[in-house]
Design an enzyme around this catalytic site. Structure first.
Site, short mmCIF file in Angstrom:
data_model
loop_
_atom_site.label_atom_id
_atom_site.label_comp_id
_atom_site.label_asym_id
_atom_site.label_seq_id
_atom_site.Cartn_x
_atom_site.Cartn_y
_atom_site.Cartn_z
N ARG A 3 40.95 47.25 38.21
CA ARG A 3 39.86 47.23 37.25
C ARG A 3 38.54 47.37 38.00
NH1 ARG A 3 36.58 43.16 34.94
NH2 ARG A 3 35.63 44.02 33.07
N HIS A 8 31.24 33.52 31.41
CA HIS A 8 32.25 34.58 31.42
C HIS A 8 32.99 34.59 32.75
CE1 HIS A 8 28.43 36.28 32.87
NE2 HIS A 8 29.15 37.12 33.61
N ASP A 60 25.24 34.49 34.11
CA ASP A 60 24.38 35.30 34.96
C ASP A 60 22.98 34.69 34.99
OD1 ASP A 60 26.54 36.93 35.36
OD2 ASP A 60 25.88 38.52 34.00
N HIS A 112 31.17 31.76 35.21
CA HIS A 112 29.76 31.61 35.58
C HIS A 112 28.89 32.16 34.45
CE1 HIS A 112 30.66 35.80 36.54
NE2 HIS A 112 29.35 36.04 36.40
#
Ligand SMILES: O=C(O)CCC(=O)C(=O)O
Ligand SMILES: [Fe+2]
Length: 367
Positions: free
Chosen positions: A297, A287, A232, A230
Protein backbone atom coordinates in the site's frame (compact mmCIF):
# COMPACT_ATOMS: atom_id res chain seq x y z
CA UNK A 1 -13.69 -3.40 21.08
CA UNK A 2 -12.57 0.07 22.11
CA UNK A 3 -15.06 2.47 20.63
CA UNK A 4 -14.18 5.44 22.76
CA UNK A 5 -11.21 7.46 21.74
CA UNK A 6 -10.02 7.49 25.33
CA UNK A 7 -9.77 3.70 25.35
CA UNK A 8 -7.38 3.72 22.43
CA UNK A 9 -5.16 6.69 23.15
CA UNK A 10 -3.29 5.56 26.18
CA UNK A 11 -0.31 7.47 27.41
CA UNK A 12 2.34 5.82 25.29
CA UNK A 13 5.65 5.71 27.10
CA UNK A 14 8.59 6.69 24.96
CA UNK A 15 10.55 3.82 23.44
CA UNK A 16 13.99 4.40 22.09
CA UNK A 17 14.14 1.76 19.42
CA UNK A 18 17.47 0.95 17.97
CA UNK A 19 17.18 2.61 14.62
CA UNK A 20 16.00 -0.31 12.54
CA UNK A 21 15.74 -0.46 8.80
CA UNK A 22 14.07 -3.69 7.89
CA UNK A 23 14.30 -4.98 4.34
CA UNK A 24 10.61 -5.96 4.40
CA UNK A 25 10.72 -8.00 1.21
CA UNK A 26 13.26 -10.41 2.61
CA UNK A 27 11.24 -11.26 5.74
CA UNK A 28 9.13 -14.44 5.74
CA UNK A 29 7.92 -14.28 9.35
CA UNK A 30 6.90 -11.31 11.46
CA UNK A 31 9.82 -10.45 13.76
CA UNK A 32 8.87 -10.23 17.45
CA UNK A 33 9.78 -6.54 17.53
CA UNK A 34 6.96 -5.93 14.98
CA UNK A 35 4.32 -8.11 16.67
CA UNK A 36 1.84 -5.79 18.36
CA UNK A 37 -0.82 -8.31 19.24
CA UNK A 38 0.56 -9.65 22.49
CA UNK A 39 1.20 -6.29 24.03
CA UNK A 40 -2.07 -4.42 23.82
CA UNK A 41 -5.47 -4.66 22.23
CA UNK A 42 -4.80 -1.84 19.81
CA UNK A 43 -3.88 -4.07 16.93
CA UNK A 44 -5.89 -4.63 13.77
CA UNK A 45 -7.70 -7.93 14.29
CA UNK A 46 -9.09 -6.94 17.70
CA UNK A 47 -10.87 -3.80 16.72
CA UNK A 48 -12.72 -4.02 13.44
CA UNK A 49 -15.90 -1.99 13.56
CA UNK A 50 -19.15 -3.87 13.14
CA UNK A 51 -21.12 -0.79 12.15
CA UNK A 52 -21.90 0.06 8.58
CA UNK A 53 -20.82 3.67 8.60
CA UNK A 54 -18.76 5.39 6.00
CA UNK A 55 -16.71 8.52 5.79
CA UNK A 56 -18.56 11.23 3.79
CA UNK A 57 -17.61 11.74 0.15
CA UNK A 58 -17.98 15.38 -0.93
CA UNK A 59 -18.32 16.55 -4.52
CA UNK A 60 -16.62 19.94 -4.58
CA UNK A 61 -18.74 20.95 -7.59
CA UNK A 62 -21.97 20.32 -5.74
CA UNK A 63 -23.85 23.46 -4.67
CA UNK A 64 -24.26 21.97 -1.18
CA UNK A 65 -20.55 21.25 -0.69
CA UNK A 66 -20.13 23.83 2.09
CA UNK A 67 -23.02 22.51 4.18
CA UNK A 68 -22.03 18.88 3.72
CA UNK A 69 -18.46 19.76 4.64
CA UNK A 70 -19.55 21.49 7.83
CA UNK A 71 -21.44 18.38 8.86
CA UNK A 72 -18.50 16.12 7.98
CA UNK A 73 -16.10 18.31 9.99
CA UNK A 74 -18.37 18.34 13.05
CA UNK A 75 -19.16 14.65 13.11
CA UNK A 76 -16.14 12.96 11.50
CA UNK A 77 -13.10 15.21 11.21
CA UNK A 78 -12.40 13.45 7.93
CA UNK A 79 -13.98 13.23 4.48
CA UNK A 80 -13.08 12.35 0.91
CA UNK A 81 -13.31 14.84 -1.95
CA UNK A 82 -14.06 14.27 -5.60
CA UNK A 83 -14.14 16.82 -8.43
CA UNK A 84 -11.29 18.55 -6.60
CA UNK A 85 -9.58 19.85 -9.73
CA UNK A 86 -6.23 18.07 -9.32
CA UNK A 87 -5.49 16.32 -12.65
CA UNK A 88 -5.57 12.54 -12.32
CA UNK A 89 -2.30 12.31 -14.23
CA UNK A 90 -0.38 14.03 -11.51
CA UNK A 91 -1.93 11.75 -8.87
CA UNK A 92 -0.84 8.65 -10.80
CA UNK A 93 2.60 10.01 -11.55
CA UNK A 94 3.22 10.84 -7.89
CA UNK A 95 2.24 7.36 -6.75
CA UNK A 96 4.46 5.88 -9.44
CA UNK A 97 7.44 7.96 -8.28
CA UNK A 98 6.73 6.86 -4.69
CA UNK A 99 6.64 3.24 -5.76
CA UNK A 100 9.97 3.61 -7.60
CA UNK A 101 11.54 5.20 -4.58
CA UNK A 102 10.54 2.47 -2.14
CA UNK A 103 11.54 -0.24 -4.66
CA UNK A 104 15.17 0.90 -4.58
CA UNK A 105 17.65 -1.40 -2.79
CA UNK A 106 17.94 -0.62 0.92
CA UNK A 107 21.55 0.57 0.67
CA UNK A 108 20.44 3.10 -1.94
CA UNK A 109 17.51 4.39 0.14
CA UNK A 110 19.82 4.76 3.11
CA UNK A 111 21.94 7.23 1.13
CA UNK A 112 19.00 9.60 1.59
CA UNK A 113 18.33 8.61 5.22
CA UNK A 114 16.88 11.29 7.47
CA UNK A 115 19.70 12.52 9.67
CA UNK A 116 19.24 12.42 13.45
CA UNK A 117 17.24 15.52 14.29
CA UNK A 118 16.67 16.15 10.57
CA UNK A 119 13.31 16.57 8.87
CA UNK A 120 13.63 15.39 5.29
CA UNK A 121 14.64 12.02 3.93
CA UNK A 122 14.08 8.29 4.19
CA UNK A 123 13.26 6.66 7.51
CA UNK A 124 10.85 4.99 9.89
CA UNK A 125 7.68 6.75 11.07
CA UNK A 126 8.43 9.80 13.15
CA UNK A 127 5.96 8.66 15.82
CA UNK A 128 7.78 5.32 16.31
CA UNK A 129 9.34 6.25 19.68
CA UNK A 130 5.87 6.56 21.22
CA UNK A 131 5.03 2.92 20.57
CA UNK A 132 6.50 -0.18 22.11
CA UNK A 133 6.56 -2.12 18.86
CA UNK A 134 7.90 -1.20 15.45
CA UNK A 135 5.66 -0.37 12.50
CA UNK A 136 5.37 -2.23 9.23
CA UNK A 137 6.12 0.76 7.03
CA UNK A 138 8.79 3.00 5.63
CA UNK A 139 8.57 6.66 4.77
CA UNK A 140 10.17 9.53 2.89
CA UNK A 141 9.64 13.12 4.01
CA UNK A 142 10.07 16.14 1.74
CA UNK A 143 10.24 19.64 3.18
CA UNK A 144 11.29 22.31 0.72
CA UNK A 145 13.14 21.15 -2.36
CA UNK A 146 13.39 17.39 -3.04
CA UNK A 147 16.60 17.96 -5.03
CA UNK A 148 19.33 17.02 -2.57
CA UNK A 149 17.80 13.70 -1.56
CA UNK A 150 16.71 12.87 -5.10
CA UNK A 151 20.32 13.28 -6.25
CA UNK A 152 21.43 10.84 -3.54
CA UNK A 153 18.81 8.31 -4.62
CA UNK A 154 19.25 8.61 -8.38
CA UNK A 155 22.59 10.36 -9.07
CA UNK A 156 22.06 10.35 -12.85
CA UNK A 157 18.32 10.49 -13.14
CA UNK A 158 16.69 12.64 -10.49
CA UNK A 159 14.87 15.30 -12.52
CA UNK A 160 11.76 13.20 -13.22
CA UNK A 161 11.11 12.70 -9.52
CA UNK A 162 11.73 16.37 -8.70
CA UNK A 163 9.45 17.62 -11.48
CA UNK A 164 6.57 15.41 -10.42
CA UNK A 165 6.96 16.28 -6.73
CA UNK A 166 7.10 20.01 -7.49
CA UNK A 167 3.98 19.82 -9.60
CA UNK A 168 2.19 17.73 -6.97
CA UNK A 169 3.05 20.20 -4.21
CA UNK A 170 1.82 23.08 -6.35
CA UNK A 171 -1.54 21.38 -6.91
CA UNK A 172 -1.84 20.45 -3.24
CA UNK A 173 -1.13 23.98 -2.09
CA UNK A 174 -3.87 25.32 -4.34
CA UNK A 175 -6.38 22.71 -3.17
CA UNK A 176 -5.46 23.14 0.51
CA UNK A 177 -6.18 26.89 0.32
CA UNK A 178 -9.53 26.19 -1.30
CA UNK A 179 -10.41 23.58 1.30
CA UNK A 180 -9.43 25.92 4.13
CA UNK A 181 -11.99 28.48 2.97
CA UNK A 182 -14.67 25.83 2.66
CA UNK A 183 -13.94 24.45 6.13
CA UNK A 184 -13.74 27.94 7.65
CA UNK A 185 -16.72 29.11 5.61
CA UNK A 186 -18.78 26.34 7.19
CA UNK A 187 -18.00 28.00 10.54
CA UNK A 188 -19.05 31.42 9.26
CA UNK A 189 -15.45 32.64 9.00
CA UNK A 190 -14.48 34.87 6.10
CA UNK A 191 -11.26 36.39 4.76
CA UNK A 192 -11.52 39.45 7.01
CA UNK A 193 -11.41 37.20 10.07
CA UNK A 194 -8.08 35.62 9.23
CA UNK A 195 -5.38 38.15 8.44
CA UNK A 196 -2.56 35.62 8.25
CA UNK A 197 -4.17 34.09 5.18
CA UNK A 198 -2.49 36.99 3.37
CA UNK A 199 -3.83 39.99 1.42
CA UNK A 200 -5.25 37.77 -1.32
CA UNK A 201 -6.49 35.19 1.17
CA UNK A 202 -4.50 32.50 -0.59
CA UNK A 203 -2.44 31.31 2.40
CA UNK A 204 0.68 32.14 0.43
CA UNK A 205 2.91 31.81 3.52
CA UNK A 206 1.51 28.40 4.55
CA UNK A 207 4.04 25.76 5.51
CA UNK A 208 3.80 22.20 4.27
CA UNK A 209 5.56 18.87 4.12
CA UNK A 210 5.04 15.89 1.87
CA UNK A 211 5.14 12.45 3.46
CA UNK A 212 5.41 9.41 1.20
CA UNK A 213 4.49 6.16 2.96
CA UNK A 214 4.91 2.55 1.88
CA UNK A 215 3.29 -0.39 3.67
CA UNK A 216 4.75 -3.56 2.20
CA UNK A 217 2.75 -6.80 2.06
CA UNK A 218 3.06 -8.40 5.49
CA UNK A 219 3.35 -12.12 6.38
CA UNK A 220 1.20 -11.71 9.52
CA UNK A 221 -1.03 -8.64 9.02
CA UNK A 222 -3.34 -9.30 11.97
CA UNK A 223 -0.50 -8.90 14.40
CA UNK A 224 1.27 -6.01 12.69
CA UNK A 225 0.58 -2.27 12.46
CA UNK A 226 1.44 -0.06 9.50
CA UNK A 227 1.22 3.23 11.34
CA UNK A 228 0.06 3.59 14.95
CA UNK A 229 -2.89 5.74 16.00
CA UNK A 230 -2.21 9.47 15.94
CA UNK A 231 -3.73 12.79 14.99
CA UNK A 232 -1.94 15.05 12.52
CA UNK A 233 -0.43 18.29 13.83
CA UNK A 234 -1.65 20.12 10.73
CA UNK A 235 -4.48 22.44 9.86
CA UNK A 236 -5.51 19.77 7.42
CA UNK A 237 -3.89 16.87 5.61
CA UNK A 238 -4.61 15.85 2.02
CA UNK A 239 -4.02 12.15 1.61
CA UNK A 240 -3.68 10.25 -1.63
CA UNK A 241 -3.81 6.45 -1.38
CA UNK A 242 -3.23 3.83 -4.06
CA UNK A 243 -5.90 1.22 -4.74
CA UNK A 244 -5.20 -0.71 -1.52
CA UNK A 245 -7.18 -0.23 1.71
CA UNK A 246 -5.49 0.33 5.04
CA UNK A 247 -6.42 3.76 6.38
CA UNK A 248 -8.79 3.64 9.35
CA UNK A 249 -10.26 6.49 11.36
CA UNK A 250 -11.56 6.32 14.89
CA UNK A 251 -15.10 7.56 15.35
CA UNK A 252 -16.32 8.20 18.87
CA UNK A 253 -18.94 5.60 19.76
CA UNK A 254 -18.38 3.57 16.59
CA UNK A 255 -14.79 2.39 16.62
CA UNK A 256 -12.43 1.98 13.68
CA UNK A 257 -13.90 2.74 10.28
CA UNK A 258 -12.11 1.90 7.02
CA UNK A 259 -11.54 4.70 4.55
CA UNK A 260 -11.67 2.79 1.26
CA UNK A 261 -9.73 4.08 -1.73
CA UNK A 262 -11.98 5.70 -4.34
CA UNK A 263 -10.28 6.18 -7.71
CA UNK A 264 -9.40 9.83 -8.20
CA UNK A 265 -10.56 10.89 -4.70
CA UNK A 266 -8.46 12.50 -1.97
CA UNK A 267 -8.90 12.02 1.78
CA UNK A 268 -8.96 15.15 3.93
CA UNK A 269 -8.10 14.85 7.66
CA UNK A 270 -8.56 17.72 10.05
CA UNK A 271 -5.50 18.29 12.23
CA UNK A 272 -4.72 19.69 15.68
CA UNK A 273 -4.09 23.26 14.48
CA UNK A 274 -7.61 23.42 13.07
CA UNK A 275 -8.95 22.18 16.39
CA UNK A 276 -7.19 25.13 18.05
CA UNK A 277 -8.35 27.60 15.39
CA UNK A 278 -11.97 26.44 15.65
CA UNK A 279 -11.83 26.44 19.46
CA UNK A 280 -12.63 22.74 19.53
CA UNK A 281 -15.71 22.96 17.30
CA UNK A 282 -13.91 20.83 14.73
CA UNK A 283 -11.66 18.13 16.13
CA UNK A 284 -8.64 16.43 14.69
CA UNK A 285 -9.32 12.82 13.76
CA UNK A 286 -7.36 9.88 15.24
CA UNK A 287 -6.28 7.55 12.46
CA UNK A 288 -3.91 4.70 11.72
CA UNK A 289 -2.89 2.42 8.84
CA UNK A 290 -3.21 -1.35 8.87
CA UNK A 291 -1.48 -3.74 6.50
CA UNK A 292 -2.40 -6.78 4.44
CA UNK A 293 -0.84 -10.05 3.31
CA UNK A 294 -0.59 -9.60 -0.43
CA UNK A 295 -0.39 -6.02 -1.58
CA UNK A 296 1.90 -3.09 -1.03
CA UNK A 297 0.00 0.00 0.00
CA UNK A 298 1.25 3.50 -0.84
CA UNK A 299 0.05 6.83 0.44
CA UNK A 300 1.16 10.44 0.05
CA UNK A 301 0.22 12.87 2.80
CA UNK A 302 0.38 16.62 2.17
CA UNK A 303 0.77 18.01 5.67
CA UNK A 304 -0.49 21.58 5.58
CA UNK A 305 0.02 24.09 8.36
CA UNK A 306 0.01 27.83 9.01
CA UNK A 307 3.08 30.00 8.33
CA UNK A 308 5.74 28.84 10.82
CA UNK A 309 5.86 31.84 13.09
CA UNK A 310 2.24 33.06 13.07
CA UNK A 311 0.54 32.79 16.45
CA UNK A 312 -2.51 30.59 16.03
CA UNK A 313 -5.34 30.86 18.53
CA UNK A 314 -9.10 30.31 18.53
CA UNK A 315 -10.65 32.70 15.98
CA UNK A 316 -12.16 35.64 17.93
CA UNK A 317 -15.51 35.26 16.15
CA UNK A 318 -15.83 31.76 17.61
CA UNK A 319 -15.23 32.75 21.22
CA UNK A 320 -17.33 34.77 23.62
CA UNK A 321 -18.59 34.75 27.19
CA UNK A 322 -20.48 31.51 26.61
CA UNK A 323 -17.56 29.81 24.87
CA UNK A 324 -14.25 31.11 26.16
CA UNK A 325 -11.07 30.19 24.33
CA UNK A 326 -9.99 26.67 25.18
CA UNK A 327 -6.47 26.96 23.80
CA UNK A 328 -3.75 29.53 24.20
CA UNK A 329 -1.98 30.88 21.15
CA UNK A 330 0.87 28.87 19.76
CA UNK A 331 2.99 28.93 16.62
CA UNK A 332 3.14 25.85 14.44
CA UNK A 333 6.83 25.55 15.21
CA UNK A 334 6.20 25.47 18.94
CA UNK A 335 3.29 23.09 18.53
CA UNK A 336 5.39 20.63 16.51
CA UNK A 337 8.00 20.68 19.25
CA UNK A 338 5.32 19.96 21.85
CA UNK A 339 3.89 17.15 19.77
CA UNK A 340 7.36 15.61 19.44
CA UNK A 341 7.60 15.66 23.22
CA UNK A 342 4.06 14.96 24.42
CA UNK A 343 2.63 13.15 21.37
CA UNK A 344 -1.06 12.43 22.09
CA UNK A 345 -1.12 15.03 24.86
CA UNK A 346 0.09 17.82 22.55
CA UNK A 347 -3.28 19.56 22.41
CA UNK A 348 -3.86 19.26 26.13
CA UNK A 349 -0.50 20.88 26.69
CA UNK A 350 -1.75 24.14 25.13
CA UNK A 351 -5.18 24.11 26.78
CA UNK A 352 -5.86 27.15 28.86
CA UNK A 353 -7.66 25.30 31.62
CA UNK A 354 -5.10 22.59 32.13
CA UNK A 355 -5.07 20.17 35.04
CA UNK A 356 -2.72 20.55 37.98
CA UNK A 357 0.18 18.82 36.27
CA UNK A 358 -0.34 21.05 33.27
CA UNK A 359 -1.45 18.23 31.01
CA UNK A 360 -4.61 16.39 30.23
CA UNK A 361 -5.07 13.31 28.22
CA UNK A 362 -5.85 14.22 24.63
CA UNK A 363 -9.14 12.46 24.97
CA UNK A 364 -10.52 14.88 27.42
CA UNK A 365 -11.37 16.54 24.15
CA UNK A 366 -14.36 18.76 24.14
CA UNK A 367 -17.37 16.97 22.75
O1 LIG B 1 -1.04 5.97 5.01
C1 LIG B 1 -2.06 6.44 5.49
O2 LIG B 1 -3.17 6.15 5.09
C2 LIG B 1 -1.95 7.41 6.64
C3 LIG B 1 -0.70 8.22 6.64
C4 LIG B 1 -0.68 9.18 7.78
O3 LIG B 1 -1.52 9.17 8.64
C5 LIG B 1 0.39 10.19 7.88
O4 LIG B 1 1.35 10.17 7.08
O5 LIG B 1 0.28 11.05 8.79
FE1 LIG C 1 -1.54 10.97 9.79
Amino acid sequence: MPSRISDVFRAHPVHLHQKQYLDFNSVKELPESYAWAKFNNDYPSSVASSKEESVPVIDLHHPNALTVMGHACRTWGVFQVINHGVPEDILHQSLREGKNLFSLPMQQKLKAARSPGGISGYGVARIAPFFEKLMWSEGFTIVGSPLEHAQQLWPHDYTGFCDVIREYKKEMKKLAGRLMWLVLGSLGISKEDLKWAGPRGDFSGAAAALQLNSYPACPDPDRAMGLGVHTDSTLLTILLQNNTSGLQVLKEGSGWINVPPIPGALVINLGDMLQILSNGLYQSVPHRAVVNRTQQRLSIAYLYGPPDSVLISPIPKLVGPACPPIYRSVTWTEYLQRKAKYFNRGLSSVRIHATKNGLQDVNDKIV
